[in-house]
Write a protein that holds these residues in place. Structure first.
Motif, PDB file in Angstrom:
ATOM      1  N   ASN A 128       0.805  -1.343   0.047  1.00 20.72           N
ATOM      2  CA  ASN A 128       0.057  -0.012   0.011  1.00 20.72           C
ATOM      3  C   ASN A 128       1.069   1.329  -0.189  1.00 20.72           C
ATOM      4  OD1 ASN A 128       0.866   0.494   2.863  1.00 20.72           O
ATOM      5  ND2 ASN A 128      -1.037  -0.134   3.573  1.00 20.72           N
ATOM      6  N   GLU A 172       3.374  -0.799   3.406  1.00 19.15           N
ATOM      7  CA  GLU A 172       3.199  -2.046   4.158  1.00 19.15           C
ATOM      8  C   GLU A 172       2.621  -3.143   2.995  1.00 19.15           C
ATOM      9  OE1 GLU A 172       0.991   0.032   8.126  1.00 19.15           O
ATOM     10  OE2 GLU A 172      -0.160  -0.439   6.471  1.00 19.15           O
ATOM     11  N   SER A 213      -9.007  -0.293  -2.533  1.00 15.77           N
ATOM     12  CA  SER A 213      -9.136   0.603  -3.532  1.00 15.77           C
ATOM     13  C   SER A 213      -7.700   1.027  -4.119  1.00 15.77           C
ATOM     14  CB  SER A 213      -9.579   1.997  -2.976  1.00 15.77           C
ATOM     15  OG  SER A 213      -8.733   2.433  -2.003  1.00 15.77           O
ATOM     16  N   GLN A 214      -6.657   0.706  -3.510  1.00 17.68           N
ATOM     17  CA  GLN A 214      -5.220   0.692  -4.021  1.00 17.68           C
ATOM     18  C   GLN A 214      -4.916  -0.613  -5.084  1.00 17.68           C
ATOM     19  OE1 GLN A 214      -2.330   1.903  -1.151  1.00 17.68           O
ATOM     20  NE2 GLN A 214      -4.029   2.422   0.325  1.00 17.68           N
ATOM     21  N   SER A 267     -15.860  -4.135  -3.435  1.00 20.17           N
ATOM     22  CA  SER A 267     -16.835  -3.844  -2.400  1.00 20.17           C
ATOM     23  C   SER A 267     -17.930  -4.382  -2.641  1.00 20.17           C
ATOM     24  CB  SER A 267     -16.759  -2.403  -2.646  1.00 20.17           C
ATOM     25  OG  SER A 267     -17.302  -1.703  -3.917  1.00 20.17           O
ATOM     26  N   LYS A 310      -7.719  -9.037   5.825  1.00 20.29           N
ATOM     27  CA  LYS A 310      -8.122  -7.819   6.568  1.00 20.29           C
ATOM     28  C   LYS A 310      -7.309  -6.790   5.762  1.00 20.29           C
ATOM     29  CE  LYS A 310      -8.077  -5.554  11.060  1.00 20.29           C
ATOM     30  NZ  LYS A 310      -7.180  -4.639  10.781  1.00 20.29           N
ATOM     31  N   PHE A 311      -6.119  -7.013   5.408  1.00 21.54           N
ATOM     32  CA  PHE A 311      -5.301  -6.017   4.807  1.00 21.54           C
ATOM     33  C   PHE A 311      -5.796  -5.741   3.504  1.00 21.54           C
ATOM     34  CE2 PHE A 311      -1.774  -5.296   1.913  1.00 21.54           C
ATOM     35  CZ  PHE A 311      -0.933  -4.149   2.565  1.00 21.54           C
ATOM     36  N   ILE A 320      -8.906  -6.032   2.038  1.00 19.89           N
ATOM     37  CA  ILE A 320     -10.132  -5.294   2.284  1.00 19.89           C
ATOM     38  C   ILE A 320     -10.030  -3.895   2.595  1.00 19.89           C
ATOM     39  CG2 ILE A 320     -12.303  -5.038   3.480  1.00 19.89           C
ATOM     40  CD1 ILE A 320     -12.088  -8.371   3.756  1.00 19.89           C
ATOM     41  N   GLU A 321      -9.072  -3.658   3.632  1.00 15.88           N
ATOM     42  CA  GLU A 321      -8.629  -2.318   3.826  1.00 15.88           C
ATOM     43  C   GLU A 321      -8.065  -1.352   2.971  1.00 15.88           C
ATOM     44  OE1 GLU A 321      -6.582  -2.850   7.692  1.00 15.88           O
ATOM     45  OE2 GLU A 321      -8.163  -3.026   8.869  1.00 15.88           O
ATOM     46  N   ASN A 322      -7.265  -2.007   2.097  1.00 15.45           N
ATOM     47  CA  ASN A 322      -6.564  -1.170   1.055  1.00 15.45           C
ATOM     48  C   ASN A 322      -7.169  -1.600  -0.343  1.00 15.45           C
ATOM     49  OD1 ASN A 322      -3.970  -0.055   2.627  1.00 15.45           O
ATOM     50  ND2 ASN A 322      -4.479  -2.205   3.438  1.00 15.45           N
ATOM     51  N   ARG A 354      -5.388 -12.634   8.337  1.00 20.14           N
ATOM     52  CA  ARG A 354      -4.889 -11.030   8.506  1.00 20.14           C
ATOM     53  C   ARG A 354      -4.493 -10.649   7.172  1.00 20.14           C
ATOM     54  NH1 ARG A 354       0.168 -13.073   9.417  1.00 20.14           N
ATOM     55  NH2 ARG A 354       1.012 -12.479   7.252  1.00 20.14           N
TER      56      ARG A 354
END
Length: 298
Positions: free
Chosen positions: A198, A202, A259-260, A269, A252-253, A255-257, A249
Motif C-alpha cells: 500500500n 506496508e 481501492s489501491q 466492494s 483484512k489487509f 479489504i482495508e486497502n 490477517r
C-alpha cells in the motif's frame, strides 16, 4: 532360495502395480512430478517406476509362499519360513537388466531405501536394512507400502524441501484454476500479483485472490506431508493453522486497502469474502482452523 528368470514382453500384474502407484502421483504430486531432484538426479515419476519394479519382484516372492501349510510364528526360526533377505548385487542386477535407466540412477534410488545405520529402524520409511551384502526386509512394507509417505520422504532426501514444494504447488494451482474456470465460462479475475504493497509501504504476500461475480476468494496455499504418525499429524495441523491465521490477517489487509489494488484485483466492494486454506492432501478437508475452512486441491 527363490530364483526368477526375466523374459521379454509386458506383465499385466506389473503394469497394474505401476498404474496404481501412478494414481498417487496424479492425485497428490502433479505439481512436482517432472522436477529433477538435485541430490538424486531422478524425478518423481522415475522413482515410482523403479519402485514399481521392486514391488513386482517382491509380490512374486509372496506368491511363492502361498504353498505354506503352516504360517505360524512361534520361534525365531519360524521367520525363515518366509523370504527375509535379498543379495544387494542380485537386486541391482535385476534392475539393471530390466529397466532402461542409467545405473547411477538405480544406485541412487536404492541408497535411499536403506535404513541409515545411526537412525531408528523404520521400515515404512526405509524398506530395507543392510546386513553386509544382504538387504533385510519385512514383506508388508514393500508389497503394501504407504506410497505418499514414501514419496514425501524421497522428495525431501532428493533435495526439494517442503517450502520449495509449496512454491511449485502454488504455481500449479493457479494455472490449473485458470484453465478450469475459463473452460467453464466463469466470470473471474485471478490477481496477477502476489505481493500487495500500500501507499504506506506496508505489504502482504497473498497466494491466491480470485474475484468472481458475487464473491472474492482469498486463499493461502499450503503444501503438507502425508501424516503417518501423531507427530506428522501435529506438524501438518500446525502448518495449516499458520495458513489460516495468515489468510485472516491478509484478507483484512486486502479489504482495508482494496481501492489501491483495484487494477490487479478488480472491484470487490459489496462482495462476499471467502477465506480458504488450500492443501495437497484431502486428509484435513472440512477441518476449520481459526474460522477458516481447509480444502484440498485434488
Amino acid at each position: 532360495i527363490i530364483t526368477f528368470e526375466l523374459t521379454k514382453g509386458f506383465n499385466k500384474d506389473e503394469l497394474s502395480i505401476f498404474a496404481n502407484n501412478e494414481s498417487h502421483i496424479l492425485a497428490h504430486y502433479r505439481f512436482v512430478t517432472q522436477e529433477v531432484l538435485p541430490k538424486l538426479q531422478l524425478n518423481v515419476e522415475e522413482m515410482v517406476y523403479i519402485w514399481s519394479s521392486i514391488q513386482f519382484l517382491f509380490k512374486e516372492v509372496v506368491k511363492s509362499s502361498y504353498e505354506l501349510t503352516d504360517d505360524s510364528i512361534n520361534t525365531f526360526k519360524d521367520f525363515y519360513k518366509f523370504p527375509i533377505k535379498i543379495n544387494i548385487s542380485n537386486l541391482k542386477s535385476y534392475l539393471y537388466s530390466k529397466l532402461n535407466f542409467e545405473r547411477i540412477k538405480i544406485d541412487n534410488f536404492l541408497s535411499i531405501l536403506i535404513n541409515p545405520e545411526n537412525e531408528r529402524i523404520n521400515f515404512w520409511k526405509y524398506p530395507f536394512y543392510k546386513d553386509n551384502s544382504f538387504l533385510l526386509f519385512p514383506l508388508i512394507t514393500i508389497t503394501s507400502p504407504l506410497l505418499p509417505y514414501l514419496l514425501d520422504h524421497w522428495i525431501d532426501i532428493g533435495g526439494i524441501n517442503l517450502d520449495t514444494r509449496g512454491d511449485y504447488f502454488e504455481e500449479f494451482v493457479k494455472k490449473e484454476l485458470f484453465i478450469e474456470l475459463q473452460d467453464k465460462n466463469y466470470e473471474f479475475l485471478i490477481s496477477p500479483i502476489s505481493t500487495f504493497t500500500n501507499i504506506n509501504e506496508e505489504s502482504e504476500e497473498i497466494d491466491l485472490v480470485i474475484n468472481f461475480k458475487a464473491i472474492v476468494l482469498i486463499a493461502e496455499i499450503k503444501c503438507i506431508k502425508y501424516p503417518l504418525d501423531i507427530r506428522d499429524k501435529s506438524n501438518a495441523v500446525k502448518r495449516l493453522t499458520e495458513g489460516a491465521e495468515q489468510v485472516n490477517r491478509k484478507a483484512k489487509f486486502l479489504i482495508e486497502n482494496a481501492s489501491q489494488f483495484k487494477k490487479d484485483i478488480g472491484e470487490i466492494s459489496g462482495k462476499e469474502i471467502v477465506k480458504l486454506v488450500l492443501t495437497n492432501f484431502p486428509i484435513f478437508t472440512g477441518l476449520v482452523l481459526s474460522s477458516v475452512p481447509i480444502a484440498d486441491y485434488a
